[in-house]
Design a protein around this motif. Structure first.
Motif, PDB file in Angstrom:
ATOM      1  N   VAL A   1       0.848  -1.176   0.000  1.00 18.86           N
ATOM      2  CA  VAL A   1       0.000   0.000   0.000  1.00 18.86           C
ATOM      3  C   VAL A   1       0.891   1.236   0.000  1.00 18.86           C
ATOM      4  CG1 VAL A   1      -1.731   1.319   1.277  1.00 18.86           C
ATOM      5  CG2 VAL A   1      -1.875  -1.176   1.203  1.00 18.86           C
ATOM      6  N   VAL A   2       0.657   2.127  -0.954  1.00 15.58           N
ATOM      7  CA  VAL A   2       1.449   3.351  -1.056  1.00 15.58           C
ATOM      8  C   VAL A   2       0.658   4.511  -0.449  1.00 15.58           C
ATOM      9  CG1 VAL A   2       2.551   4.995  -2.611  1.00 15.58           C
ATOM     10  CG2 VAL A   2       2.615   2.546  -3.140  1.00 15.58           C
ATOM     11  N   ILE A   3       1.285   5.212   0.489  1.00 16.37           N
ATOM     12  CA  ILE A   3       0.682   6.386   1.115  1.00 16.37           C
ATOM     13  C   ILE A   3       1.389   7.624   0.594  1.00 16.37           C
ATOM     14  CG2 ILE A   3       0.194   7.592   3.281  1.00 16.37           C
ATOM     15  CD1 ILE A   3       0.386   4.883   4.708  1.00 16.37           C
ATOM     16  N   TYR A   4       0.617   8.514  -0.025  1.00 19.05           N
ATOM     17  CA  TYR A   4       1.165   9.793  -0.480  1.00 19.05           C
ATOM     18  C   TYR A   4       0.395  10.887   0.257  1.00 19.05           C
ATOM     19  CZ  TYR A   4       3.115  13.404  -3.483  1.00 19.05           C
ATOM     20  OH  TYR A   4       3.789  14.510  -3.942  1.00 19.05           O
ATOM     21  N   HIS A  87       2.249  13.251  11.835  1.00 13.72           N
ATOM     22  CA  HIS A  87       3.015  12.060  12.199  1.00 13.72           C
ATOM     23  C   HIS A  87       2.123  11.043  12.905  1.00 13.72           C
ATOM     24  CE1 HIS A  87       5.093   9.834  15.435  1.00 13.72           C
ATOM     25  NE2 HIS A  87       5.991   9.584  14.498  1.00 13.72           N
ATOM     26  N   ASP A  88       1.351  11.496  13.893  1.00 17.60           N
ATOM     27  CA  ASP A  88       0.503  10.579  14.651  1.00 17.60           C
ATOM     28  C   ASP A  88      -0.567   9.949  13.764  1.00 17.60           C
ATOM     29  OD1 ASP A  88       2.020  11.290  16.830  1.00 17.60           O
ATOM     30  OD2 ASP A  88       0.485  12.576  17.746  1.00 17.60           O
ATOM     31  N   ASP A  89      -1.144  10.730  12.857  1.00 19.64           N
ATOM     32  CA  ASP A  89      -2.148  10.180  11.942  1.00 19.64           C
ATOM     33  C   ASP A  89      -1.529   9.142  11.014  1.00 19.64           C
ATOM     34  OD1 ASP A  89      -4.070  11.750  13.086  1.00 19.64           O
ATOM     35  OD2 ASP A  89      -4.241  13.166  11.420  1.00 19.64           O
ATOM     36  N   LEU A  90      -0.299   9.395  10.566  1.00 18.15           N
ATOM     37  CA  LEU A  90       0.378   8.430   9.701  1.00 18.15           C
ATOM     38  C   LEU A  90       0.665   7.126  10.452  1.00 18.15           C
ATOM     39  CD1 LEU A  90       2.900  10.627   7.682  1.00 18.15           C
ATOM     40  CD2 LEU A  90       0.975   9.325   6.759  1.00 18.15           C
ATOM     41  N   ILE A  91       1.109   7.242  11.697  1.00 19.40           N
ATOM     42  CA  ILE A  91       1.367   6.047  12.488  1.00 19.40           C
ATOM     43  C   ILE A  91       0.093   5.223  12.655  1.00 19.40           C
ATOM     44  CG2 ILE A  91       1.920   5.229  14.815  1.00 19.40           C
ATOM     45  CD1 ILE A  91       4.384   5.941  13.250  1.00 19.40           C
ATOM     46  N   THR A  92      -1.021   5.895  12.940  1.00 21.49           N
ATOM     47  CA  THR A  92      -2.301   5.203  13.079  1.00 21.49           C
ATOM     48  C   THR A  92      -2.682   4.493  11.782  1.00 21.49           C
ATOM     49  OG1 THR A  92      -3.074   6.800  14.720  1.00 21.49           O
ATOM     50  CG2 THR A  92      -4.759   5.511  13.584  1.00 21.49           C
ATOM     51  N   LEU A  93      -2.502   5.181  10.654  1.00 19.95           N
ATOM     52  CA  LEU A  93      -2.835   4.593   9.355  1.00 19.95           C
ATOM     53  C   LEU A  93      -1.911   3.421   9.024  1.00 19.95           C
ATOM     54  CD1 LEU A  93      -4.434   4.656   6.710  1.00 19.95           C
ATOM     55  CD2 LEU A  93      -2.843   6.403   5.870  1.00 19.95           C
ATOM     56  N   ILE A  94      -0.615   3.605   9.267  1.00 23.82           N
ATOM     57  CA  ILE A  94       0.344   2.528   8.998  1.00 23.82           C
ATOM     58  C   ILE A  94       0.007   1.279   9.806  1.00 23.82           C
ATOM     59  CG2 ILE A  94       2.764   1.834   9.349  1.00 23.82           C
ATOM     60  CD1 ILE A  94       3.485   4.804   8.648  1.00 23.82           C
ATOM     61  N   ASP A  95      -0.275   1.469  11.086  1.00 24.07           N
ATOM     62  CA  ASP A  95      -0.606   0.322  11.939  1.00 24.07           C
ATOM     63  C   ASP A  95      -1.849  -0.400  11.441  1.00 24.07           C
ATOM     64  OD1 ASP A  95       1.572   0.876  13.513  1.00 24.07           O
ATOM     65  OD2 ASP A  95       0.427   1.847  15.122  1.00 24.07           O
ATOM     66  N   ASN A 103       2.368  -4.656   3.109  1.00 24.89           N
ATOM     67  CA  ASN A 103       3.556  -3.829   3.269  1.00 24.89           C
ATOM     68  C   ASN A 103       3.187  -2.378   2.957  1.00 24.89           C
ATOM     69  OD1 ASN A 103       5.289  -6.028   3.857  1.00 24.89           O
ATOM     70  ND2 ASN A 103       5.436  -6.488   1.671  1.00 24.89           N
ATOM     71  N   VAL A 104       3.885  -1.442   3.600  1.00 26.27           N
ATOM     72  CA  VAL A 104       3.550  -0.033   3.465  1.00 26.27           C
ATOM     73  C   VAL A 104       4.728   0.751   2.900  1.00 26.27           C
ATOM     74  CG1 VAL A 104       2.852   2.077   4.680  1.00 26.27           C
ATOM     75  CG2 VAL A 104       1.920  -0.138   5.394  1.00 26.27           C
ATOM     76  N   VAL A 105       4.428   1.591   1.916  1.00 31.57           N
ATOM     77  CA  VAL A 105       5.386   2.537   1.365  1.00 31.57           C
ATOM     78  C   VAL A 105       4.830   3.932   1.624  1.00 31.57           C
ATOM     79  CG1 VAL A 105       6.540   3.389  -0.714  1.00 31.57           C
ATOM     80  CG2 VAL A 105       6.094   0.938  -0.449  1.00 31.57           C
ATOM     81  N   VAL A 106       5.634   4.798   2.226  1.00 28.78           N
ATOM     82  CA  VAL A 106       5.211   6.169   2.491  1.00 28.78           C
ATOM     83  C   VAL A 106       6.081   7.119   1.683  1.00 28.78           C
ATOM     84  CG1 VAL A 106       4.703   7.898   4.256  1.00 28.78           C
ATOM     85  CG2 VAL A 106       4.645   5.462   4.851  1.00 28.78           C
ATOM     86  N   CYS A 107       5.459   8.056   1.007  1.00 26.02           N
ATOM     87  CA  CYS A 107       6.181   9.023   0.176  1.00 26.02           C
ATOM     88  C   CYS A 107       6.221  10.388   0.861  1.00 26.02           C
ATOM     89  CB  CYS A 107       5.488   9.189  -1.182  1.00 26.02           C
ATOM     90  SG  CYS A 107       5.342   7.670  -2.132  1.00 26.02           S
ATOM     91  N   THR A 108       7.302  11.097   0.641  1.00 22.64           N
ATOM     92  CA  THR A 108       7.285  12.515   0.989  1.00 22.64           C
ATOM     93  C   THR A 108       6.479  13.243  -0.077  1.00 22.64           C
ATOM     94  OG1 THR A 108       9.334  12.954  -0.233  1.00 22.64           O
ATOM     95  CG2 THR A 108       9.537  12.397   2.112  1.00 22.64           C
ATOM     96  N   GLN A 109       5.991  14.421   0.260  1.00 25.23           N
ATOM     97  CA  GLN A 109       5.203  15.194  -0.701  1.00 25.23           C
ATOM     98  C   GLN A 109       6.096  16.182  -1.437  1.00 25.23           C
ATOM     99  OE1 GLN A 109       2.290  17.946   0.796  1.00 25.23           O
ATOM    100  NE2 GLN A 109       1.200  18.038  -1.149  1.00 25.23           N
TER     101      GLN A 109
END
Length: 209
Positions: A1-4, A87-95, A103-109
C-alpha cells in the motif's frame, strides 16, 4: 500500500476544531454538479479567470480573513504541533494497514515550489494561501519540508519503506500542473520512482532470504 500524504493540508490543523464546528451547522449540498469536475475547474481558470485575476481575488480573500484576527494569528514559522499531528495520523494509518498483512510505502510530498523558493515559487505558495490564510507562502513550504523530514524518520518507528519524492521531483516546475498536482510527465516520473524503489527493495529481501 502506497501512502502519499497531502502534508500541506495539515499546516493549519490548529484551526480544524473551529472549522468542524461551523461545518456542522452549514447546509449540506446533495448531488453532483459540473463544478465538481476537476477538468471544469481547469477550464474555468484558463478560459474565464486569467492567472492575474485569480491571484487578485485570492489576495483579497486572504486579506479579509487575516483582518479578522490579531497580527499574532499569522504564522511566522511552521506549527510543529501540526507536524506532530500528521506524524501521529500516519502512524495510526500505517498500523491499521499492517494489521491486514500488507507492506507499506510512504512518500514525501513534492511541491512545484523548491525548498528555497524562487519568486515564481512564492507566487504559487501565496496563491495556495487562499486555503490556509494563517500560513504565508514561505511558511507553507517550510511546513512541508518539516513534515517530509518527519516522514523520512518513520522507518525508525515502523517497518515501512520511505520514498523521498520531494528530493527527486520537488521544485521541478515542468513536472507540475500547479503547486501540488503533477502533470502527465510528473506522474510518470513518480510511477517510475516507485517502481524502481519497490523492485530494488524486493530484490534485497530476496537476496537476504
Amino acid at each position: 500500500v502506497v501512502i502519499y500524504p497531502s502534508t500541506h493540508l495539515y499546516v493549519t490543523c490548529e484551526d480544524w476544531r473551529a472549522d468542524t464546528a461551523s461545518a456542522e451547522t452549514a447546509p449540506v449540498s446533495q448531488g453532483f454538479q459540473i463544478q465538481d469536475l476537476r477538468l471544469f475547474g481547469r477550464a474555468r481558470n484558463v478560459v474565464s479567470q486569467p492567472d492575474f485575476i485569480v491571484r487578485w481575488r485570492n489576495e483579497r480573500k486572504v486579506a479579509q480573513v487575516v483582518a479578522q484576527h490579531p497580527a499574532s494569528w499569522v504564522y511566522t514559522r511552521p506549527p510543529m504541533a501540526c507536524v506532530k499531528r500528521l506524524h501521529d495520523d500516519l502512524i495510526t494509518l500505517i498500523d491499521a494497514i499492517q494489521r491486514t498483512g500488507a507492506n507499506v510505502v510512504v512518500c514525501t510530498q513534492a511541491l512545484r515550489a523548491a525548498r528555497d523558493p524562487t519568486p515564481a515559487d512564492l507566487r504559487d505558495l501565496e496563491s495556495f494561501r487562499v486555503f490556509s490564510p494563517r500560513a504565508p507562502g514561505r511558511v507553507i513550504r517550510e511546513f512541508v519540508t518539516a513534515a517530509n523530514n518527519a516522514i523520512l524518520a518513520l522507518p525508525a518507528e515502523r517497518n515501512v519503506t520511505v520514498v523521498d519524492v520531494d528530493a527527486a521531483l520537488g521544485g521541478q516546475r515542468s513536472l507540475f500542473e500547479d503547486l501540488v498536482h503533477y502533470n502527465d510527465k510528473g506522474a510518470q516520473k513518480v510511477a517510475t520512482l516507485l517502481r524502481d524503489r519497490l523492485v530494488s527493495t524486493t530484490a534485497q529481501k530476496a537476496s537476504r532470504s
